[in-house]
Design an enzyme around this catalytic site. Structure first.
Site, mmCIF file in Angstrom:
data_model
loop_
_atom_site.group_PDB
_atom_site.id
_atom_site.type_symbol
_atom_site.label_atom_id
_atom_site.label_comp_id
_atom_site.label_asym_id
_atom_site.label_seq_id
_atom_site.Cartn_x
_atom_site.Cartn_y
_atom_site.Cartn_z
ATOM 1 N N ASP A 1 34.040 71.113 2.784
ATOM 2 C CA ASP A 1 32.500 71.262 2.514
ATOM 3 C C ASP A 1 32.138 72.848 3.110
ATOM 4 O OD1 ASP A 1 33.216 71.124 5.487
ATOM 5 O OD2 ASP A 1 31.782 69.455 5.707
ATOM 6 N N ASP B 1 27.621 61.534 14.915
ATOM 7 C CA ASP B 1 26.806 60.462 14.401
ATOM 8 C C ASP B 1 27.716 59.680 13.552
ATOM 9 O OD1 ASP B 1 27.203 62.360 12.278
ATOM 10 O OD2 ASP B 1 24.927 62.493 11.909
ATOM 11 N N HIS C 1 29.726 61.030 11.078
ATOM 12 C CA HIS C 1 29.753 61.575 9.539
ATOM 13 C C HIS C 1 31.184 62.077 9.585
ATOM 14 C CE1 HIS C 1 28.441 65.742 11.391
ATOM 15 N NE2 HIS C 1 29.498 65.845 11.227
ATOM 16 N N GLU D 1 26.453 62.155 5.879
ATOM 17 C CA GLU D 1 25.846 61.619 7.104
ATOM 18 C C GLU D 1 25.542 60.176 6.911
ATOM 19 O OE1 GLU D 1 25.292 63.661 9.516
ATOM 20 O OE2 GLU D 1 24.485 65.474 9.090
HETATM 21 C C1 F6R Z 1 33.838 70.347 8.895
HETATM 22 C C2 F6R Z 1 33.189 69.032 8.698
HETATM 23 C C3 F6R Z 1 32.412 68.408 9.794
HETATM 24 C C4 F6R Z 1 33.506 68.292 11.159
HETATM 25 C C5 F6R Z 1 32.740 67.280 12.202
HETATM 26 C C6 F6R Z 1 33.237 67.411 13.599
HETATM 27 O O1 F6R Z 1 34.466 70.923 7.629
HETATM 28 O O2 F6R Z 1 33.415 68.522 7.732
HETATM 29 O O3 F6R Z 1 32.623 66.977 9.452
HETATM 30 O O4 F6R Z 1 34.389 67.619 11.082
HETATM 31 O O5 F6R Z 1 31.255 67.534 12.230
HETATM 32 O O6 F6R Z 1 32.930 68.878 13.910
HETATM 33 P P1 F6R Z 1 33.757 69.316 15.364
HETATM 34 O O7 F6R Z 1 35.118 69.360 15.191
HETATM 35 O O8 F6R Z 1 33.162 70.758 15.475
HETATM 36 O O9 F6R Z 1 33.174 68.311 16.395
#
Ligand code: F6R
Length: 241
Positions: free
Chosen positions: A67, A136, A138, A143
């Site tokens: 992303d 959450d 995701h 989401e």
């Molecule tokens: C990042 C991504 C997000 C993260 C998620 C966890 O490319 O796609 O889904 O993997 O938000 O983020 P952290 O590792 O910062 O807790």
């Protein structure tokens, strides 16, 4: 699904780096699906270390990232392209033309999503897709919602994710509200998946993704339908299992 419990973040990173390093060593022309965020930083450090020790060669590796924030380009320090450059690409011998990430600077949402979908089709399913777990539930920027999105799309960040991600920005208002992301369908096509989960604040959602219903309200729960998933979670993240 295999779940490895790591003692702490360092141990988690080492295990993840070993697995990713083994894929690169065994299949040096692999397509890797990569993630950003705090969790994979340590694993990328291990890969860089292995590269410096002469154990890995990235010259034929191709990467596709999950992303990118809409509106941010490679030179923006908060962009995921910048993150990848900083933590991995600038430190190993990967060829930039082999690294793919959605084009955040393309504000034509339809065109940006179609272009990235075409890239994913051309590269084919990644040998391994690295994932983090959002607070959450995701994965990528999928989401909680009413359905599992199939392909690359433009996603609206929800309030929880904006809160979680504001730590990387000066002010909360600076967090982009939209992003380009792989859909659940794109992620599920990976040949194998490696998910990393760290920290006590992920313990509840980690439990829910494993033991609650498989539902788009917890997007990561869908991984229970994938045939080859490895999860490395540290002791704090496993606290509610
Ligand atoms: C990042 C991504 C997000 C993260 C998620 C966890 O490319 O796609 O889904 O993997 O938000 O983020 P952290 O590792 O910062 O807790």
């Amino acid at each position: 699904m295999k779940i490895y419990r790591a003692d702490n973040y360092g141990d988690l990173s080492k295990k993840a780096g070993e697995i990713l390093g083994a894929v690169i060593a065994l299949y040096p022309d692999s397509v890797l699906g990569l993630a950003t965020g705090s969790t994979p930083v340590g694993a990328y450090e291990i890969l860089v270390q292995k590269y410096r020790e002469g154990l890995l060669d990235f010259s034929e590796i191709k990467t596709m990232n999950l992303d990118e924030y809409q509106g941010l380009g490679r030179e923006d320090e908060q962009s995921y392209a910048y993150f990848m450059e900083k933590h991995l690409f600038s430190k190993v011998n990967i060829r930039r033309e082999n690294t793919y990430i959605p084009d955040g600077t393309n504000l034509d949402e339809k065109a940006a999503c179609e272009a990235y979908e075409a890239v994913l089709k051309r590269l084919g399913a990644p040998r391994i897709q690295l994932l983090g777990l959002g607070h959450d539930g995701h994965i990528a920027f999928n989401e909680p919602g009413k359905s599992f999105p199939e392909g690359v799309h433009c996603a609206e960040l929800n309030a929880r994710t904006i809160q979680a991600n504001k730590r990387f920005f000066e002010k909360e208002e600076d967090v982009p509200r939209r992003s380009y992301t792989m859909g659940i369908g794109n992620i599920m096509r990976a040949k194998s998946i490696l998910m990393l989960v760290s920290g006590a604040e992920k313990a509840d959602i980690f439990r829910e993704m494993l033991y609650g219903p498989v539902t788009p309200r917890v997007p990561a729960s869908v991984l229970r339908f994938h045939p080859d998933v490895t999860i490395i979670a540290d002791a704090a993240a496993c606290g509610k299992l």
